[in-house]
Design a protein around this motif. Structure first.
Motif, PDB file in Angstrom:
ATOM      1  N   SER A 182       2.762   6.029  -3.101  1.00 23.19           N
ATOM      2  CA  SER A 182       3.802   6.891  -3.662  1.00 23.19           C
ATOM      3  C   SER A 182       3.719   6.939  -5.184  1.00 23.19           C
ATOM      4  CB  SER A 182       5.189   6.449  -3.200  1.00 23.19           C
ATOM      5  OG  SER A 182       5.494   5.174  -3.703  1.00 23.19           O
ATOM      6  N   ILE A 183       3.389   5.817  -5.803  1.00 20.58           N
ATOM      7  CA  ILE A 183       3.263   5.801  -7.267  1.00 20.58           C
ATOM      8  C   ILE A 183       2.029   6.577  -7.696  1.00 20.58           C
ATOM      9  CG2 ILE A 183       2.792   4.291  -9.234  1.00 20.58           C
ATOM     10  CD1 ILE A 183       4.700   2.258  -7.921  1.00 20.58           C
ATOM     11  N   ARG A 184       0.926   6.403  -6.991  1.00 19.00           N
ATOM     12  CA  ARG A 184      -0.295   7.141  -7.359  1.00 19.00           C
ATOM     13  C   ARG A 184      -0.116   8.654  -7.182  1.00 19.00           C
ATOM     14  NH1 ARG A 184      -4.225   4.031  -9.099  1.00 19.00           N
ATOM     15  NH2 ARG A 184      -4.379   1.884  -8.379  1.00 19.00           N
ATOM     16  N   ILE A 185       0.638   9.069  -6.198  1.00 21.36           N
ATOM     17  CA  ILE A 185       0.919  10.502  -6.021  1.00 21.36           C
ATOM     18  C   ILE A 185       1.708  11.015  -7.223  1.00 21.36           C
ATOM     19  CG2 ILE A 185       2.282  12.162  -4.680  1.00 21.36           C
ATOM     20  CD1 ILE A 185       1.417  10.539  -2.166  1.00 21.36           C
ATOM     21  N   ALA A 186       2.710  10.261  -7.648  1.00 27.44           N
ATOM     22  CA  ALA A 186       3.507  10.673  -8.806  1.00 27.44           C
ATOM     23  C   ALA A 186       2.665  10.695 -10.083  1.00 27.44           C
ATOM     24  CB  ALA A 186       4.703   9.737  -8.986  1.00 27.44           C
ATOM     25  N   MET A 187       1.675   9.805 -10.179  1.00 26.22           N
ATOM     26  CA  MET A 187       0.844   9.690 -11.383  1.00 26.22           C
ATOM     27  C   MET A 187      -0.402  10.570 -11.341  1.00 26.22           C
ATOM     28  SD  MET A 187       2.300   7.435 -13.324  1.00 26.22           S
ATOM     29  CE  MET A 187       1.776   5.931 -14.083  1.00 26.22           C
ATOM     30  N   GLN A 188      -0.572  11.323 -10.265  1.00 28.20           N
ATOM     31  CA  GLN A 188      -1.776  12.130 -10.082  1.00 28.20           C
ATOM     32  C   GLN A 188      -1.997  13.076 -11.268  1.00 28.20           C
ATOM     33  OE1 GLN A 188      -1.693  14.344  -6.436  1.00 28.20           O
ATOM     34  NE2 GLN A 188      -3.724  13.621  -5.914  1.00 28.20           N
ATOM     35  N   LYS A 189      -3.224  13.062 -11.786  1.00 27.73           N
ATOM     36  CA  LYS A 189      -3.667  13.910 -12.885  1.00 27.73           C
ATOM     37  C   LYS A 189      -2.895  13.664 -14.178  1.00 27.73           C
ATOM     38  CE  LYS A 189      -5.508  17.481  -9.924  1.00 27.73           C
ATOM     39  NZ  LYS A 189      -5.625  18.881  -9.643  1.00 27.73           N
ATOM     40  N   ARG A 190      -2.336  12.483 -14.331  1.00 21.86           N
ATOM     41  CA  ARG A 190      -1.672  12.096 -15.570  1.00 21.86           C
ATOM     42  C   ARG A 190      -2.637  11.225 -16.369  1.00 21.86           C
ATOM     43  NH1 ARG A 190       0.977  15.103 -17.472  1.00 21.86           N
ATOM     44  NH2 ARG A 190       2.057  13.594 -18.750  1.00 21.86           N
ATOM     45  N   PRO A 191      -2.526  11.222 -17.703  1.00 18.76           N
ATOM     46  CA  PRO A 191      -3.482  10.467 -18.534  1.00 18.76           C
ATOM     47  C   PRO A 191      -3.166   8.970 -18.594  1.00 18.76           C
ATOM     48  CG  PRO A 191      -1.884  11.552 -19.933  1.00 18.76           C
ATOM     49  CD  PRO A 191      -1.586  11.994 -18.513  1.00 18.76           C
ATOM     50  N   ILE A 192      -3.071   8.343 -17.437  1.00 20.56           N
ATOM     51  CA  ILE A 192      -2.790   6.916 -17.349  1.00 20.56           C
ATOM     52  C   ILE A 192      -3.992   6.248 -16.676  1.00 20.56           C
ATOM     53  CG2 ILE A 192      -1.186   5.149 -16.511  1.00 20.56           C
ATOM     54  CD1 ILE A 192       0.175   7.165 -18.356  1.00 20.56           C
ATOM     55  N   GLU A 193      -4.492   5.165 -17.284  1.00 18.17           N
ATOM     56  CA  GLU A 193      -5.652   4.472 -16.733  1.00 18.17           C
ATOM     57  C   GLU A 193      -5.290   3.829 -15.392  1.00 18.17           C
ATOM     58  OE1 GLU A 193      -4.357   3.225 -19.822  1.00 18.17           O
ATOM     59  OE2 GLU A 193      -5.371   4.874 -20.827  1.00 18.17           O
ATOM     60  N   ASP A 197       0.826  -1.212   0.000  1.00 19.34           N
ATOM     61  CA  ASP A 197       0.000   0.000   0.000  1.00 19.34           C
ATOM     62  C   ASP A 197       0.860   1.262   0.000  1.00 19.34           C
ATOM     63  OD1 ASP A 197      -2.321  -1.543  -0.012  1.00 19.34           O
ATOM     64  OD2 ASP A 197      -2.484  -1.538   2.166  1.00 19.34           O
ATOM     65  N   LYS A 198       1.966   1.231   0.709  1.00 19.50           N
ATOM     66  CA  LYS A 198       2.869   2.385   0.746  1.00 19.50           C
ATOM     67  C   LYS A 198       3.479   2.613  -0.642  1.00 19.50           C
ATOM     68  CE  LYS A 198       6.793   4.115   3.422  1.00 19.50           C
ATOM     69  NZ  LYS A 198       7.721   3.804   4.512  1.00 19.50           N
ATOM     70  N   LEU A 199       3.882   1.541  -1.304  1.00 20.48           N
ATOM     71  CA  LEU A 199       4.405   1.638  -2.668  1.00 20.48           C
ATOM     72  C   LEU A 199       3.338   2.205  -3.590  1.00 20.48           C
ATOM     73  CD1 LEU A 199       6.582   0.907  -4.831  1.00 20.48           C
ATOM     74  CD2 LEU A 199       5.423  -1.299  -5.023  1.00 20.48           C
ATOM     75  N   GLU A 200       2.129   1.675  -3.467  1.00 17.71           N
ATOM     76  CA  GLU A 200       1.028   2.131  -4.317  1.00 17.71           C
ATOM     77  C   GLU A 200       0.730   3.612  -4.102  1.00 17.71           C
ATOM     78  OE1 GLU A 200      -3.657   1.085  -5.237  1.00 17.71           O
ATOM     79  OE2 GLU A 200      -2.438  -0.337  -4.111  1.00 17.71           O
ATOM     80  N   MET A 232      11.604   3.849 -10.443  1.00 20.77           N
ATOM     81  CA  MET A 232      12.011   4.905 -11.386  1.00 20.77           C
ATOM     82  C   MET A 232      12.148   4.351 -12.799  1.00 20.77           C
ATOM     83  SD  MET A 232      13.953   7.883  -9.462  1.00 20.77           S
ATOM     84  CE  MET A 232      15.137   8.038 -10.670  1.00 20.77           C
ATOM     85  N   GLU A 233      12.729   3.183 -12.923  1.00 23.08           N
ATOM     86  CA  GLU A 233      12.887   2.551 -14.237  1.00 23.08           C
ATOM     87  C   GLU A 233      11.520   2.307 -14.884  1.00 23.08           C
ATOM     88  OE1 GLU A 233      13.850  -1.989 -15.358  1.00 23.08           O
ATOM     89  OE2 GLU A 233      15.408  -1.006 -14.173  1.00 23.08           O
ATOM     90  N   THR A 234      10.570   1.832 -14.086  1.00 27.47           N
ATOM     91  CA  THR A 234       9.230   1.549 -14.594  1.00 27.47           C
ATOM     92  C   THR A 234       8.498   2.832 -14.963  1.00 27.47           C
ATOM     93  OG1 THR A 234       9.176  -0.385 -13.150  1.00 27.47           O
ATOM     94  CG2 THR A 234       7.087   0.315 -14.096  1.00 27.47           C
ATOM     95  N   LEU A 235       8.570   3.850 -14.105  1.00 22.80           N
ATOM     96  CA  LEU A 235       7.906   5.120 -14.397  1.00 22.80           C
ATOM     97  C   LEU A 235       8.493   5.795 -15.629  1.00 22.80           C
ATOM     98  CD1 LEU A 235       7.389   6.684 -10.857  1.00 22.80           C
ATOM     99  CD2 LEU A 235       5.616   5.931 -12.438  1.00 22.80           C
ATOM    100  N   ALA A 236       9.795   5.676 -15.833  1.00 17.24           N
ATOM    101  CA  ALA A 236      10.443   6.300 -16.988  1.00 17.24           C
ATOM    102  C   ALA A 236       9.876   5.747 -18.291  1.00 17.24           C
ATOM    103  CB  ALA A 236      11.953   6.085 -16.928  1.00 17.24           C
ATOM    104  N   ARG A 237       9.492   4.480 -18.292  1.00 23.62           N
ATOM    105  CA  ARG A 237       8.931   3.875 -19.504  1.00 23.62           C
ATOM    106  C   ARG A 237       7.477   4.284 -19.728  1.00 23.62           C
ATOM    107  NH1 ARG A 237      11.290  -1.189 -17.562  1.00 23.62           N
ATOM    108  NH2 ARG A 237       9.177  -1.737 -16.969  1.00 23.62           N
ATOM    109  N   GLU A 296      -6.149   1.029 -14.232  1.00 20.49           N
ATOM    110  CA  GLU A 296      -5.810  -0.385 -14.414  1.00 20.49           C
ATOM    111  C   GLU A 296      -4.341  -0.540 -14.793  1.00 20.49           C
ATOM    112  OE1 GLU A 296      -8.428   1.037 -16.336  1.00 20.49           O
ATOM    113  OE2 GLU A 296      -9.844   0.567 -14.729  1.00 20.49           O
ATOM    114  N   ARG A 297      -3.841   0.382 -15.590  1.00 22.25           N
ATOM    115  CA  ARG A 297      -2.429   0.346 -16.010  1.00 22.25           C
ATOM    116  C   ARG A 297      -1.518   0.565 -14.797  1.00 22.25           C
ATOM    117  NH1 ARG A 297       1.812  -1.173 -17.790  1.00 22.25           N
ATOM    118  NH2 ARG A 297       3.132   0.029 -19.176  1.00 22.25           N
ATOM    119  N   ILE A 298      -1.930   1.455 -13.907  1.00 22.85           N
ATOM    120  CA  ILE A 298      -1.153   1.707 -12.687  1.00 22.85           C
ATOM    121  C   ILE A 298      -1.160   0.457 -11.808  1.00 22.85           C
ATOM    122  CG2 ILE A 298      -0.988   3.113 -10.596  1.00 22.85           C
ATOM    123  CD1 ILE A 298      -2.262   5.417 -12.235  1.00 22.85           C
ATOM    124  N   ASP A 299      -2.328  -0.191 -11.673  1.00 21.59           N
ATOM    125  CA  ASP A 299      -2.419  -1.425 -10.882  1.00 21.59           C
ATOM    126  C   ASP A 299      -1.518  -2.511 -11.460  1.00 21.59           C
ATOM    127  OD1 ASP A 299      -4.258  -0.287  -9.140  1.00 21.59           O
ATOM    128  OD2 ASP A 299      -6.005  -1.071 -10.218  1.00 21.59           O
TER     129      ASP A 299
END
Length: 155
Positions: A69-80, A64-67, A113-118, A82-85
């Protein structure tokens, strides 16, 4: 499964189906005591992971902590969502399949970081700003300039 509404431990499963690209099971449950309905998710956990912080402190891995932090970084980005999950599940599977139960926090950060960069450059920079502890605008500028492709020299 304990009812979140009344605390009754005798709840009934009404429906089960695969979720999150078949890496979890979604169960709809019903509490006969209070009539409440709720959903639970079950995931396979290959091994109990322990995160070793840079200070040397050890703590249990918290998906949940990982999720968060990633959701905060992805906030208001055009990513579905389900793709984040899927991305989070992929990171967790990668960590679990490394063969080690003790994982340095630095390794987790590098994988994220490697995953987010892609997936999304803006989310990558947002996550990096916290992970790399940027202190000033110059830190952002230097980091972003490393992301930009160098223009070929004109002849």
């Amino acid at each position: 499964m304990r009812c979140p509404f009344c605390g009754n431990v005798d709840t009934q499963v009404k429906d089960s189906r695969p979720a999150e690209d078949h890496v979890a099971i979604r169960r709809r449950r019903f509490c006969p005591a209070c009539g409440g309905r709720f959903t639970t998710y079950e995931r396979v956990q290959l091994r109990d992971l322990v995160v070793i912080k840079s200070s040397g402190k050890r703590e249990d891995f918290d998906r949940d902590k990982l999720e968060r932090s990633i959701r905060i970084a992805m906030q208001k980005r055009p990513i579905e969502p389900e793709r984040i999950d899927q991305m989070i599940s992929g990171i967790v599977r990668r960590l679990e399949s490394m063969g080690e139960t003790d994982i340095p926090s630095k390794t987790i950060g590098e994988i994220v970081m490697e995953t987010l960069a892609r997936i999304d450059t803006v989310a990558y920079v947002r996550f990096a700003s916290v992970y790399k502890n940027f202190q000033a605008a110059d830190d952002f500028d230097k980091f972003v300039s490393e992301l930009r492709p160098t223009a070929p020299a004109e002849e």
